[in-house]
Design a protein around this motif. Structure first.
Motif, PDB file in Angstrom:
ATOM      1  N   THR A  79       0.828  -1.191   0.000  1.00 62.53           N
ATOM      2  CA  THR A  79       0.000   0.000   0.000  1.00 62.53           C
ATOM      3  C   THR A  79       0.869   1.251   0.000  1.00 62.53           C
ATOM      4  OG1 THR A  79      -0.079  -0.018   2.417  1.00 62.53           O
ATOM      5  CG2 THR A  79      -1.822  -1.199   1.250  1.00 62.53           C
ATOM      6  N   THR A  80       0.285   2.355  -0.426  1.00 70.13           N
ATOM      7  CA  THR A  80       0.992   3.636  -0.384  1.00 70.13           C
ATOM      8  C   THR A  80       1.215   4.021   1.069  1.00 70.13           C
ATOM      9  OG1 THR A  80      -0.052   4.351  -2.432  1.00 70.13           O
ATOM     10  CG2 THR A  80       0.875   6.072  -1.020  1.00 70.13           C
ATOM     11  N   PRO A  81       2.416   4.445   1.430  1.00 67.46           N
ATOM     12  CA  PRO A  81       2.664   4.835   2.821  1.00 67.46           C
ATOM     13  C   PRO A  81       1.760   5.993   3.248  1.00 67.46           C
ATOM     14  CG  PRO A  81       4.731   4.560   1.637  1.00 67.46           C
ATOM     15  CD  PRO A  81       3.635   4.501   0.614  1.00 67.46           C
ATOM     16  N   VAL A  82       1.303   5.948   4.493  1.00 69.26           N
ATOM     17  CA  VAL A  82       0.573   7.084   5.042  1.00 69.26           C
ATOM     18  C   VAL A  82       1.521   8.273   5.133  1.00 69.26           C
ATOM     19  CG1 VAL A  82      -0.774   7.941   6.990  1.00 69.26           C
ATOM     20  CG2 VAL A  82      -0.860   5.522   6.392  1.00 69.26           C
ATOM     21  N   ILE A  83       2.713   8.000   5.634  1.00 65.33           N
ATOM     22  CA  ILE A  83       3.760   9.021   5.753  1.00 65.33           C
ATOM     23  C   ILE A  83       4.998   8.531   5.030  1.00 65.33           C
ATOM     24  CG2 ILE A  83       5.386  10.120   7.348  1.00 65.33           C
ATOM     25  CD1 ILE A  83       2.717  11.434   7.417  1.00 65.33           C
ATOM     26  N   GLU A  84       5.568   9.404   4.227  1.00 68.42           N
ATOM     27  CA  GLU A  84       6.833   9.101   3.578  1.00 68.42           C
ATOM     28  C   GLU A  84       7.735  10.323   3.689  1.00 68.42           C
ATOM     29  OE1 GLU A  84       8.469   7.086  -0.577  1.00 68.42           O
ATOM     30  OE2 GLU A  84       6.430   7.898  -0.469  1.00 68.42           O
ATOM     31  N   MET A  85       8.879  10.123   4.297  1.00 66.46           N
ATOM     32  CA  MET A  85       9.873  11.192   4.433  1.00 66.46           C
ATOM     33  C   MET A  85      11.021  10.849   3.488  1.00 66.46           C
ATOM     34  SD  MET A  85       9.722  11.637   8.604  1.00 66.46           S
ATOM     35  CE  MET A  85      10.302  13.340   8.627  1.00 66.46           C
ATOM     36  N   LYS A  86      11.324  11.772   2.562  1.00 68.38           N
ATOM     37  CA  LYS A  86      12.307  11.501   1.523  1.00 68.38           C
ATOM     38  C   LYS A  86      13.523  12.409   1.645  1.00 68.38           C
ATOM     39  CE  LYS A  86       9.308   9.700  -2.154  1.00 68.38           C
ATOM     40  NZ  LYS A  86       8.938   9.850  -3.585  1.00 68.38           N
ATOM     41  N   ALA A  87      14.693  11.782   1.761  1.00 67.84           N
ATOM     42  CA  ALA A  87      15.984  12.488   1.714  1.00 67.84           C
ATOM     43  C   ALA A  87      16.010  13.691   2.652  1.00 67.84           C
ATOM     44  CB  ALA A  87      16.307  12.908   0.287  1.00 67.84           C
ATOM     45  N   ILE A  88      15.595  13.485   3.893  1.00 68.05           N
ATOM     46  CA  ILE A  88      15.529  14.580   4.867  1.00 68.05           C
ATOM     47  C   ILE A  88      16.926  14.913   5.383  1.00 68.05           C
ATOM     48  CG2 ILE A  88      14.638  15.309   7.104  1.00 68.05           C
ATOM     49  CD1 ILE A  88      12.476  15.096   4.987  1.00 68.05           C
ATOM     50  N   THR A  89      17.271  16.179   5.317  1.00 67.66           N
ATOM     51  CA  THR A  89      18.541  16.666   5.861  1.00 67.66           C
ATOM     52  C   THR A  89      18.249  17.838   6.794  1.00 67.66           C
ATOM     53  OG1 THR A  89      19.846  15.976   3.941  1.00 67.66           O
ATOM     54  CG2 THR A  89      20.769  17.728   5.300  1.00 67.66           C
ATOM     55  N   LYS A  90      18.899  17.835   7.958  1.00 65.32           N
ATOM     56  CA  LYS A  90      18.710  18.917   8.923  1.00 65.32           C
ATOM     57  C   LYS A  90      20.039  19.209   9.604  1.00 65.32           C
ATOM     58  CE  LYS A  90      16.545  21.888  11.566  1.00 65.32           C
ATOM     59  NZ  LYS A  90      16.008  23.157  11.011  1.00 65.32           N
ATOM     60  N   THR A  91      20.431  20.478   9.580  1.00 62.34           N
ATOM     61  CA  THR A  91      21.690  20.891  10.193  1.00 62.34           C
ATOM     62  C   THR A  91      21.429  21.959  11.235  1.00 62.34           C
ATOM     63  OG1 THR A  91      22.878  20.445   8.133  1.00 62.34           O
ATOM     64  CG2 THR A  91      23.991  21.824   9.755  1.00 62.34           C
ATOM     65  N   PHE A  92      22.043  21.787  12.386  1.00 62.18           N
ATOM     66  CA  PHE A  92      22.067  22.816  13.415  1.00 62.18           C
ATOM     67  C   PHE A  92      23.469  23.427  13.426  1.00 62.18           C
ATOM     68  CE2 PHE A  92      18.849  19.735  14.779  1.00 62.18           C
ATOM     69  CZ  PHE A  92      17.754  20.573  14.928  1.00 62.18           C
ATOM     70  N   PRO A  93      23.665  24.568  14.072  1.00 63.10           N
ATOM     71  CA  PRO A  93      24.997  25.192  14.066  1.00 63.10           C
ATOM     72  C   PRO A  93      26.098  24.206  14.463  1.00 63.10           C
ATOM     73  CG  PRO A  93      23.410  26.702  15.003  1.00 63.10           C
ATOM     74  CD  PRO A  93      22.681  25.409  14.773  1.00 63.10           C
ATOM     75  N   GLY A  94      26.939  23.878  13.509  1.00 61.19           N
ATOM     76  CA  GLY A  94      28.075  23.000  13.768  1.00 61.19           C
ATOM     77  C   GLY A  94      27.771  21.523  13.786  1.00 61.19           C
ATOM     78  N   ASP A 141      16.019  21.162   6.237  1.00 63.38           N
ATOM     79  CA  ASP A 141      16.779  22.010   5.313  1.00 63.38           C
ATOM     80  C   ASP A 141      16.498  21.588   3.874  1.00 63.38           C
ATOM     81  OD1 ASP A 141      17.884  23.186   7.558  1.00 63.38           O
ATOM     82  OD2 ASP A 141      19.653  21.889   7.542  1.00 63.38           O
ATOM     83  N   SER A 142      16.343  20.282   3.669  1.00 63.67           N
ATOM     84  CA  SER A 142      16.023  19.767   2.342  1.00 63.67           C
ATOM     85  C   SER A 142      15.316  18.432   2.496  1.00 63.67           C
ATOM     86  CB  SER A 142      17.290  19.606   1.495  1.00 63.67           C
ATOM     87  OG  SER A 142      18.183  18.669   2.083  1.00 63.67           O
TER      88      SER A 142
END
Length: 503
Positions: free
Chosen positions: A2-17, A58-59
């Motif tokens: 089945t199609t996912p209820v939630i799909e997170m694709k190529a998530i990138t997150k940066t905090f200072p440093g 971030d992306s």
């Protein structure tokens, strides 16, 4: 598929440093439990906070039922049908169960007033889905409920909003064995109703019991994905790069075990009866048993919190009778509580101040001068260093540390008192897999330095793997003893067999 209820694709997150997440993809489907695991700092919380609208990536992209969504605020996520249940509940303790379930969306009468009767009836309908419904009164003040029942209220609140995705963050961290089983039944109910569940945990047995699939994060990246739940060793290896067998320190050799530190003969009170117990220098003794067997009651009796009313106790060969925790501490007993946050720590104080709580409380008047205070601080910093506590500074609030480092700070506190016997209650509760290994090796090091260790845990593999001997309790009595490496089946049989109680 089945199609996912939630799909997170190529998530990138940066905090200072710090790059918290790097190209992470993750999904969960209708009516499944997807386990999300990893060490503390692996990126689990950041990923969930992006899904919950607390952070923005971030992306990358978040899709719900195949359509891109953008959550700029937690309210956006909640309105979309995503409910996150954190370890620290979001309930208002002074309001009723019904008021908490419908907070901010209370049903109204035609005159615009809150329709209390309708709110109560709808609360009963939601609670009827759960095994604990019979003991939850919609008009009960939430602050009067135990932790397990409050958690049911949190989950019921999510269901009442029509949540299609429920995120559970370490939901069993403060629950006993029976309460865990109730939670598992609740998860099964949600799954049957088609709710997608993201389940964050460090406990391998919970993954085996509940999960349909497993995603492992490490250093902000996906380390492994399992479409079927594998053996625990495979999950652990993906998390930390080593096998479960490497987590436990080798058992004590015969020449490492010394004379008696603690001896109890015929100990008893309102809960305990006929307790015969020996703990020797250099050994770790584990206490196993089902909930209510008397393990914590025994710890409290030894620590003078609910003292023995009969029997004989010796510590280092001297007859003792501790009527208060203060007397037990002065006599050489230290206790690490099962709930470190509510019973062992002052979260708004520094790491150093938490380490020095007991020594300051028992310091004599002359030790309050500045020279001795400075000496005490230097000594505590040395103990914290010895514990290898990871902190930016020992002046920072201890609430900012991981569970494993908080636990080590409590150990440092007791080491400053030079205890003869250390009692660990649930020593690795809420701690990630790698930090657990550190606690096991720390206990072994303390034993080798001459302390006696008594360990109480609801995690049966932990008791068997970390202890030199396992004592099994049932109905306030010690009913069996097993050497290191005993099978889980034998220990559990001893904990539950009716014949043992009658013996």
């Amino acid at each position: 598929m089945t199609t996912p209820v939630i799909e997170m694709k190529a998530i990138t997150k940066t905090f200072p440093g710090v790059r918290a997440l790097s190209d992470v993809s993750f999904d969960v489907r209708t009516g499944e439990v997807q386990a999300l695991v990893g060490e503390n700092g692996a990126g689990k919380s950041t990923l969930i906070k992006i899904l919950s609208g607390v952070y923005q990536a971030d992306s990358g992209a978040v899709l719900m039922n195949g359509k891109a969504v953008h959550f700029r605020h937690p309210v956006d996520s909640l309105r979309a049908g995503i409910s996150t249940i954190y370890q620290e509940f979001s309930l208002l303790p002074e309001r009723t169960v019904a008021q908490n379930l419908f907070l901010g969306r209370e049903p109204r009468t035609r005159l615009g007033l809150i329709d209390a009767a309708k709110m109560r009836d709808e609360t009963k309908e939601v609670l009827a889905l759960f095994a604990a419904a019979g003991r939850i009164d919609p008009d009960r003040i939430v602050g009067e409920l135990d932790v397990a029942t409050q958690q049911v209220v949190e989950i019921a609140k999510a269901v009442s909003t029509g949540a299609r995705v429920v995120v559970m963050d370490e939901p069993t961290a403060a629950l006993n064995e029976a309460e865990c089983e109730e939670l598992f039944a609740t998860v099964d109910t949600l799954r049957e109703r088609g709710v997608a569940i993201i389940y964050i945990t460090h406990r391998m047995r919970e993954i085996a019991r509940l999960a349909d699939r497993v995603t492992v994060l490490k250093d902000g990246e996906v380390a492994a994905r399992f479409d079927e739940v594998p053996a625990p060793n495979e999950i652990v290896r993906a998390m930390v790069g080593r096998d479960i067998a490497d987590f436990y320190a080798p058992p004590a050799s015969p020449d490492e075990v010394g004379g008696l530190v603690l001896s109890v003969r015929g100990g008893g009170n309102a809960v305990l009866d006929g307790i015969d117990l020996d703990v020797r220098r250099g050994e770790i003794v584990g206490l196993a048993g089902i909930q209510g067997a008397g393990r914590v009651a025994l710890a409290r009796a030894l620590f003078g919190d609910a003292p023995f009313e009969r029997g004989d106790v010796t510590l280092d060969g001297d007859a003792v009778s501790f009527g208060t925790p203060r007397a037990a501490i002065l006599g050489g007993i230290g206790l690490l509580p099962g709930d470190r946050k509510s019973e062992g720590l002052v979260l708004m104080q520094s790491v150093r101040d938490n380490g020095m709580l007991t020594s300051r409380a028992f310091a004599s008047l002359w030790s309050s001068d500045r020279r001795n205070a400075h000496s005490d601080t230097v000594r505590m910093d040395g103990l914290l260093d010895h514990m290898e506590i990871r902190a930016a500074s020992y002046d920072q609030d201890i609430r900012a540390l991981s569970g494993g480092n908080q636990q080590k700070a409590i150990v440092a506190r007791w080491l400053s008192m030079r205890p003869k016997l250390l009692i660990f209650i649930e020593p690795t509760r809420g701690i990630d897999v790698n930090s657990k290994a550190g606690i096991y090796h720390l206990m072994r090091d303390l034993a080798r330095e001459g302390a006696g260790i008594l360990m109480i845990s609801s995690d049966l593999p932990e008791v068997i793997g970390a202890a030199d001997r396992v004592l099994v309790m049932q109905a306030g009595r010690i009913v069996a003893e097993f050497p290191h490496g005993a099978s889980e089946q034998d220990v559990m049989h001893a904990a539950t067999a009716e014949s043992e109680v009658a013996a």
